[in-house]
Design an enzyme around this catalytic site. Structure first.
Site, PDB file in Angstrom:
ATOM      1  N   CYS A  90       0.841  -1.198   0.000  1.00 47.26           N
ATOM      2  CA  CYS A  90       0.000   0.000   0.000  1.00 47.26           C
ATOM      3  C   CYS A  90       0.879   1.251   0.000  1.00 47.26           C
ATOM      4  CB  CYS A  90      -0.994  -0.042   1.157  1.00 47.26           C
ATOM      5  SG  CYS A  90      -2.365   1.135   0.954  1.00 47.26           S
ATOM      6  N   HIS A 167      -3.463  -5.029   0.796  1.00 46.80           N
ATOM      7  CA  HIS A 167      -2.892  -5.419   2.092  1.00 46.80           C
ATOM      8  C   HIS A 167      -2.970  -6.935   2.292  1.00 46.80           C
ATOM      9  CE1 HIS A 167      -2.245  -1.485   4.031  1.00 46.80           C
ATOM     10  NE2 HIS A 167      -3.283  -1.075   3.321  1.00 46.80           N
ATOM     11  N   GLU A 169      -1.250  -8.603   4.301  1.00 42.82           N
ATOM     12  CA  GLU A 169      -0.893  -8.908   5.696  1.00 42.82           C
ATOM     13  C   GLU A 169      -2.057  -8.839   6.657  1.00 42.82           C
ATOM     14  OE1 GLU A 169      -1.010  -4.438   5.930  1.00 42.82           O
ATOM     15  OE2 GLU A 169      -0.776  -5.997   4.398  1.00 42.82           O
TER      16      GLU A 169
END
Length: 226
Positions: A90, A167, A169
């Protein structure tokens, strides 16, 4: 032991460690020692680490008034010069784009919540990925666009480096850490502007934790194989 450096952008260093989410978990599972640092910290020699992940931020990657942004850009440039791979997430993907000669601007199509991404590489699943961005990057000169959607570029590869707009994660813990920086009023604005109930989104992330982590792991393996 091999070492992976994660650059997090929270003044609260512990919150930054939590925000590394399933990327840090998957990295540890692959035998790496994970070091999470703020770009304003004393950072290691780029030749002493195996790869760098630049995480997201509430700040804009083109806001050169940030006191730590110019040093972070210089550090990432030094990492690239050393041949150490960079994974940008990002804000991190936007920063990587800038260092490689791309441009970051305000997006006419901000994305919040899960949005479908079309990928040309097996290690990035086509389908929904978590998003939370109001800016976007251009694919830098010489890089290859490998994922996109109607709102714009979602991933690029440049040599052994990978820039992402989304994202991978995201986890229940990392999302809870994000929310520490929000107010109830800002969450109401998200529902008003994007039709997303933040509590429902948190429940979805928690329910789908195993699948999200597995997809993140495949993406990480693909990055490490570049």
């Amino acid at each position: 032991m091999t070492t992976a450096l994660f650059l997090a952008h929270e003044d609260d260093r512990e919150r930054g460690r939590v925000e590394a989410g399933s990327l840090a978990d998957n990295t540890r599972a692959r035998g790496y020692d994970v070091v999470v640092a703020h770009p304003g910290d004393d950072l290691p020699d780029p030749t002493s680490i195996d790869f760098v992940t630049v995480l997201g931020s509430a700040h804009a990657a083109d806001d050169d008034s940030l006191p730590w942004l110019a040093p972070e850009r210089a550090y990432v440039a030094a990492v690239l010069d050393a041949g150490t791979p960079v994974l940008g997430v990002c804000f991190g993907g936007q920063l990587l784009s800038r260092v490689l000669g791309g441009v970051v601007t305000r997006s006419p199509h901000p994305e919040v919540g899960f949005a479908t991404v079309e990928s040309t590489r097996d290690f990035i699943d086509s389908g929904p990925w978590m998003q939370w961005h109001f800016d976007h990057f251009t694919v830098p000169p010489g890089a290859e666009l490998i994922a996109h959607n109607p709102n714009g570029a979602q991933a690029f590869v440049s040599g052994r480096n990978l820039g992402l707009q989304f994202h991978p994660e995201i986890s229940a813990g990392s999302f809870a850490a994000w929310r520490l920086g929000w107010t109830r009023e800002s969450e109401i604005e998200v529902e008003r502007d994007f039709g997303i109930d933040v509590d429902d989104l948190a429940d979805r992330i928690a329910r789908d934790a195993a699948n999200l982590s597995s997809r993140c792991g495949r993406l990480l393996d693909g990055f490490l194989a570049l």
